[in-house]
Design a protein around this motif. Structure first.
Motif, PDB file in Angstrom:
ATOM      1  N   LYS A 270       0.823  -1.213   0.000  1.00 31.75           N
ATOM      2  CA  LYS A 270       0.000   0.000   0.000  1.00 31.75           C
ATOM      3  C   LYS A 270       0.862   1.271   0.000  1.00 31.75           C
ATOM      4  O   LYS A 270       0.393   2.355  -0.357  1.00 31.75           O
ATOM      5  CB  LYS A 270      -0.910   0.011   1.234  1.00 31.75           C
ATOM      6  CG  LYS A 270      -1.965  -1.085   1.250  1.00 31.75           C
ATOM      7  CD  LYS A 270      -3.028  -0.852   0.197  1.00 31.75           C
ATOM      8  CE  LYS A 270      -4.152  -1.865   0.312  1.00 31.75           C
ATOM      9  NZ  LYS A 270      -5.194  -1.648  -0.731  1.00 31.75           N
ATOM     10  N   LEU A 271       2.119   1.135   0.411  1.00 30.76           N
ATOM     11  CA  LEU A 271       3.010   2.291   0.498  1.00 30.76           C
ATOM     12  C   LEU A 271       3.813   2.515  -0.767  1.00 30.76           C
ATOM     13  O   LEU A 271       4.604   3.456  -0.845  1.00 30.76           O
ATOM     14  CB  LEU A 271       3.960   2.123   1.694  1.00 30.76           C
ATOM     15  CG  LEU A 271       3.291   1.968   3.069  1.00 30.76           C
ATOM     16  CD1 LEU A 271       4.340   1.715   4.142  1.00 30.76           C
ATOM     17  CD2 LEU A 271       2.470   3.205   3.398  1.00 30.76           C
ATOM     18  N   ASP A 272       3.614   1.647  -1.758  1.00 33.35           N
ATOM     19  CA  ASP A 272       4.368   1.769  -3.006  1.00 33.35           C
ATOM     20  C   ASP A 272       3.785   2.914  -3.843  1.00 33.35           C
ATOM     21  O   ASP A 272       2.644   2.830  -4.311  1.00 33.35           O
ATOM     22  CB  ASP A 272       4.294   0.446  -3.773  1.00 33.35           C
ATOM     23  CG  ASP A 272       5.123   0.481  -5.056  1.00 33.35           C
ATOM     24  OD1 ASP A 272       5.855   1.470  -5.262  1.00 33.35           O
ATOM     25  OD2 ASP A 272       5.031  -0.487  -5.838  1.00 33.35           O
ATOM     26  N   PRO A 273       4.519   3.995  -4.052  1.00 32.99           N
ATOM     27  CA  PRO A 273       3.984   5.142  -4.818  1.00 32.99           C
ATOM     28  C   PRO A 273       3.677   4.792  -6.269  1.00 32.99           C
ATOM     29  O   PRO A 273       2.842   5.451  -6.901  1.00 32.99           O
ATOM     30  CB  PRO A 273       5.113   6.180  -4.724  1.00 32.99           C
ATOM     31  CG  PRO A 273       6.351   5.383  -4.456  1.00 32.99           C
ATOM     32  CD  PRO A 273       5.913   4.229  -3.616  1.00 32.99           C
ATOM     33  N   ALA A 274       4.341   3.741  -6.789  1.00 37.49           N
ATOM     34  CA  ALA A 274       4.096   3.354  -8.177  1.00 37.49           C
ATOM     35  C   ALA A 274       2.818   2.532  -8.319  1.00 37.49           C
ATOM     36  O   ALA A 274       2.355   2.276  -9.429  1.00 37.49           O
ATOM     37  CB  ALA A 274       5.290   2.570  -8.718  1.00 37.49           C
TER      38      ALA A 274
ATOM     39  N   SER B 256       2.459  -0.577  -7.717  1.00 41.43           N
ATOM     40  CA  SER B 256       2.726  -1.960  -8.116  1.00 41.43           C
ATOM     41  C   SER B 256       2.601  -2.884  -6.912  1.00 41.43           C
ATOM     42  O   SER B 256       2.221  -2.462  -5.816  1.00 41.43           O
ATOM     43  CB  SER B 256       4.136  -2.067  -8.721  1.00 41.43           C
ATOM     44  OG  SER B 256       5.118  -1.704  -7.760  1.00 41.43           O
ATOM     45  N   ASN B 257       2.941  -4.134  -7.112  1.00 39.60           N
ATOM     46  CA  ASN B 257       2.805  -5.125  -6.048  1.00 39.60           C
ATOM     47  C   ASN B 257       4.114  -5.334  -5.300  1.00 39.60           C
ATOM     48  O   ASN B 257       4.400  -6.425  -4.825  1.00 39.60           O
ATOM     49  CB  ASN B 257       2.317  -6.463  -6.641  1.00 39.60           C
ATOM     50  CG  ASN B 257       1.750  -7.382  -5.574  1.00 39.60           C
ATOM     51  OD1 ASN B 257       1.141  -6.935  -4.605  1.00 39.60           O
ATOM     52  ND2 ASN B 257       1.954  -8.682  -5.735  1.00 39.60           N
ATOM     53  N   GLU B 258       4.909  -4.271  -5.190  1.00 41.53           N
ATOM     54  CA  GLU B 258       6.188  -4.349  -4.503  1.00 41.53           C
ATOM     55  C   GLU B 258       6.055  -3.791  -3.085  1.00 41.53           C
ATOM     56  O   GLU B 258       5.682  -2.627  -2.906  1.00 41.53           O
ATOM     57  CB  GLU B 258       7.257  -3.562  -5.268  1.00 41.53           C
ATOM     58  CG  GLU B 258       7.612  -4.144  -6.617  1.00 41.53           C
ATOM     59  CD  GLU B 258       8.285  -5.499  -6.498  1.00 41.53           C
ATOM     60  OE1 GLU B 258       8.995  -5.719  -5.493  1.00 41.53           O
ATOM     61  OE2 GLU B 258       8.083  -6.338  -7.402  1.00 41.53           O
ATOM     62  N   PRO B 259       6.350  -4.591  -2.067  1.00 38.72           N
ATOM     63  CA  PRO B 259       6.239  -4.083  -0.695  1.00 38.72           C
ATOM     64  C   PRO B 259       7.317  -3.055  -0.382  1.00 38.72           C
ATOM     65  O   PRO B 259       8.468  -3.191  -0.797  1.00 38.72           O
ATOM     66  CB  PRO B 259       6.421  -5.342   0.157  1.00 38.72           C
ATOM     67  CG  PRO B 259       7.220  -6.265  -0.702  1.00 38.72           C
ATOM     68  CD  PRO B 259       6.777  -6.004  -2.116  1.00 38.72           C
ATOM     69  N   VAL B 260       6.919  -2.043   0.335  1.00 42.88           N
ATOM     70  CA  VAL B 260       7.846  -0.992   0.747  1.00 42.88           C
ATOM     71  C   VAL B 260       8.026  -1.075   2.261  1.00 42.88           C
ATOM     72  O   VAL B 260       7.042  -1.046   3.016  1.00 42.88           O
ATOM     73  CB  VAL B 260       7.312   0.407   0.362  1.00 42.88           C
ATOM     74  CG1 VAL B 260       8.241   1.491   0.913  1.00 42.88           C
ATOM     75  CG2 VAL B 260       7.182   0.518  -1.142  1.00 42.88           C
ATOM     76  N   LYS B 261       9.275  -1.188   2.708  1.00 40.30           N
ATOM     77  CA  LYS B 261       9.565  -1.277   4.136  1.00 40.30           C
ATOM     78  C   LYS B 261       9.817   0.112   4.692  1.00 40.30           C
ATOM     79  O   LYS B 261      10.594   0.888   4.134  1.00 40.30           O
ATOM     80  CB  LYS B 261      10.789  -2.169   4.381  1.00 40.30           C
ATOM     81  CG  LYS B 261      11.111  -2.370   5.858  1.00 40.30           C
ATOM     82  CD  LYS B 261      12.296  -3.299   6.049  1.00 40.30           C
ATOM     83  CE  LYS B 261      12.608  -3.465   7.531  1.00 40.30           C
ATOM     84  NZ  LYS B 261      13.774  -4.361   7.759  1.00 40.30           N
ATOM     85  N   VAL B 262       9.141   0.404   5.801  1.00 40.23           N
ATOM     86  CA  VAL B 262       9.256   1.715   6.432  1.00 40.23           C
ATOM     87  C   VAL B 262       9.506   1.536   7.927  1.00 40.23           C
ATOM     88  O   VAL B 262       8.763   0.806   8.600  1.00 40.23           O
ATOM     89  CB  VAL B 262       7.981   2.556   6.221  1.00 40.23           C
ATOM     90  CG1 VAL B 262       8.104   3.890   6.940  1.00 40.23           C
ATOM     91  CG2 VAL B 262       7.722   2.767   4.738  1.00 40.23           C
ATOM     92  N   ALA B 263      10.540   2.188   8.447  1.00 37.54           N
ATOM     93  CA  ALA B 263      10.783   2.194   9.889  1.00 37.54           C
ATOM     94  C   ALA B 263       9.817   3.159  10.557  1.00 37.54           C
ATOM     95  O   ALA B 263       9.576   4.261  10.057  1.00 37.54           O
ATOM     96  CB  ALA B 263      12.227   2.595  10.182  1.00 37.54           C
ATOM     97  N   VAL B 264       9.231   2.748  11.667  1.00 36.60           N
ATOM     98  CA  VAL B 264       8.252   3.569  12.375  1.00 36.60           C
ATOM     99  C   VAL B 264       8.769   3.859  13.776  1.00 36.60           C
ATOM    100  O   VAL B 264       9.018   2.949  14.563  1.00 36.60           O
ATOM    101  CB  VAL B 264       6.889   2.855  12.461  1.00 36.60           C
ATOM    102  CG1 VAL B 264       5.879   3.729  13.197  1.00 36.60           C
ATOM    103  CG2 VAL B 264       6.377   2.507  11.070  1.00 36.60           C
TER     104      VAL B 264
END
Length: 255
Positions: free
Chosen positions: A171-175, A177-185
């Motif tokens: 859901k965080l992928d700006p493109a 696509s179906n690529e997961p984006v890892k985000v530190a919180v």
């Protein structure tokens, strides 16, 4: 056997006294919800005897003791005395034990049918153990359904939340696509207020999966013990102390 029975009686008596003291204490504290949990615990202590009378099995002293300690640990220590919060692994220990106990009950039920003259089908030790394992896992899943329902409708937080330092989502992928984006919180914002929790507040998912995994381990361990028990038919001391046994006709007449 008599010595073990005396030990069980002592353990049971001590636990009952502790529960009664807890009920009285909660009454004077005005915590009627916890007082009800204490009374419920006393009724749950009668479950082993009801199982013996209902399905015609003899629950060994060792297993009875484990069941009583499990109930006390879950209700009195876990809920009333907040061990679930004070000791982070408390819930994990109890869910592992629950998987073990439910496999024992499922094993006894299948073994009862397997040895009954009313059924012509005879199952192998591996199949009996597999069914007991499935029974335990089913009970574990139904319990997680119950926890989710209580949290969803009554906001009880039975599914304890976890703090995750990072998340990964497509859901965080700006493109898009179906690529997961890892985000530190590091912190979260709730209703405009920043909470420095050290991570993302997971709502029950990690707790549910952890509970099912340890339930799986407990059920798997008991299934292994059950296979050994059926192959040796009661010769192993550990298995005999933990596995419910089918009452023979003579025992039933004596009762």
């Amino acid at each position: 056997m008599r010595e073990n029975e005396k030990k069980r009686t002592v353990v049971e008596t001590v636990l009952i006294v502790l529960v009664l003291l807890s009920v009285i204490r909660q009454f004077f504290l005005g915590s009627y919800h916890n007082m009800f949990l204490g009374i419920l615990t006393l009724f749950l202590f009668m479950v082993p005897q009801l199982i013996e009378q209902t399905i015609g099995v003899t629950i060994p002293v060792g297993l009875k003791t484990v069941i009583l300690i499990f109930i006390f640990s879950a209700e009195i220590l876990g809920e009333i005395n907040a061990f679930y919060i004070k000791i982070p692994i408390w819930d994990t220990i109890l869910h592992t034990t629950n998987g073990f106990l439910m496999a024992a009950i499922g094993f006894a039920l299948i073994d009862l049918f397997n040895r009954s003259e009313k059924f012509s089908l005879k199952m192998s030790p591996y199949f009996v153990a597999f069914v007991a394992f499935c029974f335990s896992m089913t009970v574990g899943v139904v319990w997680e359904f119950f926890e989710f329902g209580m949290d969803w409708f009554f906001y009880t937080d039975m599914q304890k939340d976890w703090i995750l330092p990072a998340i990964s989502s497509v859901k965080l992928d700006p493109a898009g696509s179906n690529e997961p984006v890892k985000v530190a919180v590091e912190s979260v914002v709730i209703n405009g207020e920043e909470w420095n929790l050290g991570g993302y507040l997971d709502i029950g998912i990690v707790d549910t999966m952890k509970d099912l995994i340890v339930n799986f381990i407990g059920a798997l361990v008991f299934s292994g013990i059950g296979i050994v028990y059926l192959k040796q038919r009661g010769k192993g001391r550990l298995a005999s102390a933990l596995i419910p046994q089918v009452k023979d006709q003579r025992e039933k007449k004596d009762e």
